[in-house]
Design a protein around this motif. Structure first.
Motif, PDB file in Angstrom:
ATOM      1  N   SER A 144       8.635  74.861  31.428  1.00 30.17           N
ATOM      2  CA  SER A 144       7.205  74.960  31.120  1.00 30.17           C
ATOM      3  C   SER A 144       6.829  76.358  30.651  1.00 30.17           C
ATOM      4  N   LEU A 145       7.470  77.390  31.189  1.00 28.50           N
ATOM      5  CA  LEU A 145       7.200  78.748  30.728  1.00 28.50           C
ATOM      6  C   LEU A 145       7.672  78.937  29.286  1.00 28.50           C
ATOM      7  N   ARG A 146       8.831  78.389  28.972  1.00 27.32           N
ATOM      8  CA  ARG A 146       9.316  78.507  27.594  1.00 27.32           C
ATOM      9  C   ARG A 146       8.424  77.701  26.649  1.00 27.32           C
ATOM     10  N   TRP A 147       7.979  76.554  27.101  1.00 26.29           N
ATOM     11  CA  TRP A 147       7.056  75.758  26.296  1.00 26.29           C
ATOM     12  C   TRP A 147       5.697  76.445  26.171  1.00 26.29           C
ATOM     13  N   ALA A 148       5.328  77.226  27.173  1.00 25.16           N
ATOM     14  CA  ALA A 148       4.064  77.974  27.093  1.00 25.16           C
ATOM     15  C   ALA A 148       4.103  78.969  25.940  1.00 25.16           C
ATOM     16  N   GLU A 149       5.227  79.655  25.789  1.00 25.35           N
ATOM     17  CA  GLU A 149       5.361  80.609  24.684  1.00 25.35           C
ATOM     18  C   GLU A 149       5.272  79.891  23.340  1.00 25.35           C
ATOM     19  N   ARG A 150       5.937  78.759  23.226  1.00 28.75           N
ATOM     20  CA  ARG A 150       5.901  77.996  21.975  1.00 28.75           C
ATOM     21  C   ARG A 150       4.492  77.445  21.709  1.00 28.75           C
ATOM     22  N   SER A 151       3.808  77.005  22.768  1.00 22.67           N
ATOM     23  CA  SER A 151       2.445  76.493  22.618  1.00 22.67           C
ATOM     24  C   SER A 151       1.519  77.585  22.101  1.00 22.67           C
ATOM     25  N   LYS A 152       1.687  78.786  22.634  1.00 22.95           N
ATOM     26  CA  LYS A 152       0.822  79.885  22.202  1.00 22.95           C
ATOM     27  C   LYS A 152       1.058  80.233  20.731  1.00 22.95           C
ATOM     28  N   ARG A 153       2.327  80.255  20.327  1.00 25.97           N
ATOM     29  CA  ARG A 153       2.616  80.545  18.915  1.00 25.97           C
ATOM     30  C   ARG A 153       2.007  79.472  18.012  1.00 25.97           C
ATOM     31  N   ALA A 154       2.083  78.227  18.459  1.00 29.74           N
ATOM     32  CA  ALA A 154       1.537  77.134  17.657  1.00 29.74           C
ATOM     33  C   ALA A 154       0.016  77.177  17.571  1.00 29.74           C
ATOM     34  N   PHE A 155      -0.613  77.827  18.535  1.00 28.16           N
ATOM     35  CA  PHE A 155      -2.075  77.884  18.606  1.00 28.16           C
ATOM     36  C   PHE A 155      -2.652  79.062  17.822  1.00 28.16           C
ATOM     37  N   GLU A 156      -1.808  79.937  17.313  1.00 23.44           N
ATOM     38  CA  GLU A 156      -2.288  81.183  16.714  1.00 23.44           C
ATOM     39  C   GLU A 156      -3.234  80.979  15.544  1.00 23.44           C
ATOM     40  N   ALA A 157      -3.122  79.878  14.835  1.00 27.92           N
ATOM     41  CA  ALA A 157      -3.968  79.640  13.655  1.00 27.92           C
ATOM     42  C   ALA A 157      -5.306  79.001  14.004  1.00 27.92           C
ATOM     43  N   ALA A 158      -5.572  78.758  15.294  1.00 23.08           N
ATOM     44  CA  ALA A 158      -6.839  78.125  15.683  1.00 23.08           C
ATOM     45  C   ALA A 158      -8.014  79.041  15.365  1.00 23.08           C
ATOM     46  N   PRO A 159      -9.163  78.482  14.980  1.00 23.53           N
ATOM     47  CA  PRO A 159     -10.344  79.299  14.679  1.00 23.53           C
ATOM     48  C   PRO A 159     -10.806  80.085  15.902  1.00 23.53           C
ATOM     49  N   ASP A 160     -11.548  81.149  15.650  1.00 25.63           N
ATOM     50  CA  ASP A 160     -12.093  81.963  16.738  1.00 25.63           C
ATOM     51  C   ASP A 160     -12.983  81.118  17.647  1.00 25.63           C
ATOM     52  N   GLY A 161     -12.917  81.402  18.919  1.00 28.56           N
ATOM     53  CA  GLY A 161     -13.767  80.721  19.889  1.00 28.56           C
ATOM     54  C   GLY A 161     -13.085  79.578  20.599  1.00 28.56           C
ATOM     55  N   TYR A 162     -12.062  78.989  19.947  1.00 27.00           N
ATOM     56  CA  TYR A 162     -11.310  77.920  20.592  1.00 27.00           C
ATOM     57  C   TYR A 162     -10.282  78.534  21.540  1.00 27.00           C
ATOM     58  N   MET A 163      -9.941  77.799  22.597  1.00 27.17           N
ATOM     59  CA  MET A 163      -9.146  78.388  23.674  1.00 27.17           C
ATOM     60  C   MET A 163      -7.902  77.585  23.987  1.00 27.17           C
ATOM     61  N   LEU A 164      -6.890  78.292  24.492  1.00 22.83           N
ATOM     62  CA  LEU A 164      -5.657  77.698  24.978  1.00 22.83           C
ATOM     63  C   LEU A 164      -5.425  78.182  26.403  1.00 22.83           C
ATOM     64  N   LEU A 196       3.133  83.434  32.993  1.00 20.51           N
ATOM     65  CA  LEU A 196       2.017  83.043  32.128  1.00 20.51           C
ATOM     66  C   LEU A 196       1.117  84.230  31.817  1.00 20.51           C
ATOM     67  N   THR A 197       0.871  85.062  32.828  1.00 18.71           N
ATOM     68  CA  THR A 197       0.029  86.250  32.622  1.00 18.71           C
ATOM     69  C   THR A 197       0.660  87.185  31.599  1.00 18.71           C
ATOM     70  N   ASP A 198       1.973  87.316  31.649  1.00 21.31           N
ATOM     71  CA  ASP A 198       2.664  88.161  30.674  1.00 21.31           C
ATOM     72  C   ASP A 198       2.524  87.606  29.259  1.00 21.31           C
ATOM     73  N   ILE A 199       2.551  86.281  29.133  1.00 18.20           N
ATOM     74  CA  ILE A 199       2.382  85.662  27.813  1.00 18.20           C
ATOM     75  C   ILE A 199       0.953  85.862  27.326  1.00 18.20           C
ATOM     76  N   GLY A 200      -0.027  85.614  28.210  1.00 19.04           N
ATOM     77  CA  GLY A 200      -1.433  85.830  27.896  1.00 19.04           C
ATOM     78  C   GLY A 200      -2.118  84.591  27.342  1.00 19.04           C
ATOM     79  N   PHE A 201      -3.120  84.093  28.056  1.00 20.72           N
ATOM     80  CA  PHE A 201      -3.883  82.925  27.637  1.00 20.72           C
ATOM     81  C   PHE A 201      -5.375  83.164  27.835  1.00 20.72           C
ATOM     82  N   HIS A 202      -6.189  82.308  27.209  1.00 23.01           N
ATOM     83  CA  HIS A 202      -7.641  82.400  27.393  1.00 23.01           C
ATOM     84  C   HIS A 202      -8.048  82.019  28.812  1.00 23.01           C
ATOM     85  N   GLY A 203      -7.269  81.157  29.428  1.00 22.40           N
ATOM     86  CA  GLY A 203      -7.533  80.714  30.785  1.00 22.40           C
ATOM     87  C   GLY A 203      -6.250  80.173  31.377  1.00 22.40           C
ATOM     88  N   TYR A 204      -6.290  79.866  32.673  1.00 19.58           N
ATOM     89  CA  TYR A 204      -5.071  79.472  33.376  1.00 19.58           C
ATOM     90  C   TYR A 204      -5.339  78.276  34.271  1.00 19.58           C
TER      91      TYR A 204
END
Length: 377
Positions: free
Chosen positions: A166-186, A206-214
């Motif tokens: 899940s941690l490795r998938w978290a990194e991939r999820s974040k990379r995939a989310f990079e093109a999302a418009p401003d204001g949307y959250m992961l 997860l904190t090291d990866i960095g997300f809008h919320g947890y």
């Protein structure tokens, strides 16, 4: 990499917090309960009733919506908010939990989960990248990372393997989310089962990866309440204090009250509508089973002081009749009564935290549930 923070912490009382989460489709007051509209609909309720009950945000399910009507189709029809008519903030889960719970034939690899659709048996692959793509097509304000959830009890080795994946998938999820418009959250999802050390490793990763919320996932899956609460105590303090914390799939009013006391801001659960369809009402007196014969001649409403009209207007005898007769109206009324009670509880919690009286509110609320309606027949 740090992401913009759309969460404002307004007040704390002990570990309990109240705040404001700003999304592209509106502001969410926390602590908040998100009613679950699995397939783009609230079972037994109109969106108007959900809104009038006080809900700021609702949840949609990626697994179900990607299979029917399809994420690309929803996108072509203007996204979930326009497609459903809800119009307000929406959170979508990643689909991972439903894959694990609904698909008997599935295969988990580093790349993705492959499973058979429960609708038509078609073979489907869901990767972190595809999960984020689907959620972006749906247009949800808050997307969740792809994770693997292990049902408890489980062997530590299985829990650790799923947590690390899940941690490795978290990194991939974040990379995939990079093109999302401003204001949307992961949001990232902390796993680790009922093993405190693994929970802390997951939260730090997860904190090291960095997300809008947890979120805290993998709980309310069969473990005792004491285990769930102890895992919250292990995990929540390890998550960033300035970001929203979401306890996934929880739960009963008591679960939520106790989780708020441990620093949780967001909840979701099918219980208000599912229990309503089975004749159960949530009230300040605790749960009331309208199937019980003692209500057959009872002219009293469920709660004459409730702010929700249906809880004041219909007699217990009538609700009992509807439930025992299998009338759809009974399920509808109890579902809206339950969703409204959950929202009333959240409103009371927010006010108590803001006023510095949360512990008193907590004790009074628990005492009311324990005492019940002493005039019940």
């Amino acid at each position: 990499m740090n992401l913009p923070n759309h969460f404002e912490l307004l007040a704390t009382d002990g570990a309990a917090r109240t705040g404001r989460l700003t999304t592209p489709h509106g502001v969410v007051r926390t602590p908040t309960f998100m009613p679950v509209g699995t397939a783009g609909a609230m079972k037994g309720m109109h969106w108007r009733e959900v809104r009038e009950a006080g809900a700021d945000i609702v949840l949609g399910n990626t697994y179900h919506l990607m299979l029917r009507p399809g994420a690309e189709r929803v996108a072509g029809l203007g996204g979930l908010q326009r497609f459903t008519g809800w119009g307000g903030p929406m959170l979508t889960d990643s689909g991972g939990f439903q894959v694990m719970s609904l698909s008997e034939l599935r295969k988990v690899t580093e790349k993705a989960v492959t499973f058979r659709s429960h609708i038509d048996g078609a073979k489907v692959e869901l990767s972190p990248e595809r999960s984020i793509e689907v959620q972006r097509l749906l247009g949800s304000d808050i997307a969740m990372q792809m994770d693997e959830c292990v049902r408890l009890p489980a062997e530590r080795a299985d829990i650790e393997r799923a947590m690390q994946l899940s941690l490795r998938w978290a990194e991939r999820s974040k990379r995939a989310f990079e093109a999302a418009p401003d204001g949307y959250m992961l949001f990232g999802i902390a796993q680790g089962g009922d093993v405190p050390a693994l929970r802390q490793v997951s939260a730090r990763g997860l904190t090291d990866i960095g997300f809008h919320g947890y979120a805290i996932g993998g709980l309310a899956v069969g473990e005792p309440q004491a285990v769930m609460l102890s895992m919250i105590e292990e995990t929540a303090p390890a998550l960033p204090a300035d970001r929203p914390r979401y306890l996934m799939g929880v739960g009963t009013p008591e679960d939520m009250l106790e989780a708020v006391a441990r620093g949780i801001d967001m909840f979701d659960c099918v219980m208000p509508t599912r229990n309503g369809r089975h004749g159960m009402a949530f009230t300040r007196f605790g749960q009331i089973n309208l199937r019980n014969a003692r209500h057959v001649d009872d002219p009293r409403p469920l709660d004459e002081e409730s702010p929700w009209p249906a809880a004041r207007s219909y007699s217990r005898a009538y609700l009992h009749h509807l439930v025992r007769s299998g009338e759809t109206l009974g399920a509808m009324l109890l579902s809206e009564i339950n969703v409204a009670y959950y929202q009333e509880l959240m409103q009371g919690i927010r006010g108590a935290i803001a006023n510095g009286t949360f512990e008193s509110f907590r004790n009074q609320t628990r005492a009311g549930w324990a005492r019940g309606d002493i005039t019940q027949r």
